[in-house]
Scaffold this motif. Structure first.
Motif, mmCIF file in Angstrom:
data_model
loop_
_atom_site.group_PDB
_atom_site.id
_atom_site.type_symbol
_atom_site.label_atom_id
_atom_site.label_comp_id
_atom_site.label_asym_id
_atom_site.label_seq_id
_atom_site.Cartn_x
_atom_site.Cartn_y
_atom_site.Cartn_z
ATOM 1 N N ASP A 1 0.812 -0.946 -0.078
ATOM 2 C CA ASP A 1 0.312 -0.011 0.351
ATOM 3 C C ASP A 1 0.912 1.118 0.071
ATOM 4 N N ASP A 2 0.150 2.569 0.199
ATOM 5 C CA ASP A 2 1.058 3.987 -0.041
ATOM 6 C C ASP A 2 1.710 3.995 1.182
ATOM 7 N N ARG B 1 5.081 1.404 0.190
ATOM 8 C CA ARG B 1 6.019 2.313 -1.009
ATOM 9 C C ARG B 1 6.954 3.851 0.198
ATOM 10 N N THR B 2 5.709 4.605 0.677
ATOM 11 C CA THR B 2 5.855 5.779 0.987
ATOM 12 C C THR B 2 7.618 4.779 2.083
#
Length: 114
Positions: free
Chosen positions: A68-69, A72-73
């Motif tokens: 999810d974001d 990824r971050t």
């Protein structure tokens, strides 16, 4: 299983590292960093990372981790840190701890215990 280049596209990594989009001279190194960031996430969370819920093994893996974001971050923060700081020792006086931000993003996904 997640393909390294599908986790985070090289164009996104180049943008995060502020590399010109047509400059491919660092792509091999960035690919290594993507793989290392994926392994870091899996080892730190103690979970297997899946790109989608349709990936083989996702349904049967009780400890699955869906990309999810936040993940990824965290990976982009690690990759950017490694890209900027290519040596094991830094002589810069003003340093900040990137892993703290990474751990804050990964904390909710970590499995604790044995």
């Amino acid at each position: 299983m997640v393909s390294l280049m599908s986790i985070i596209e090289l164009v996104t990594v180049r943008e995060h590292c502020r590399i010109d989009e047509d400059d491919t001279s660092e792509d091999s190194l960035l690919g290594i960093y993507i793989g290392a960031a994926k392994r870091y996430v899996e080892k730190w969370t103690r979970r297997k990372l899946y790109e989608t819920n349709a990936d083989p093994g996702f349904d049967t893996d009780e400890d699955r981790l869906l990309l999810d974001d936040d993940i990824r971050t965290a990976m982009l923060l690690l990759i950017g840190h490694w890209f900027t700081n290519r040596e094991a020792v830094s002589v810069v006086v003003n340093a900040s701890e990137v892993p703290l931000a990474v751990e804050a993003l990964l904390q909710p996904h970590r499995i604790y215990g044995l």
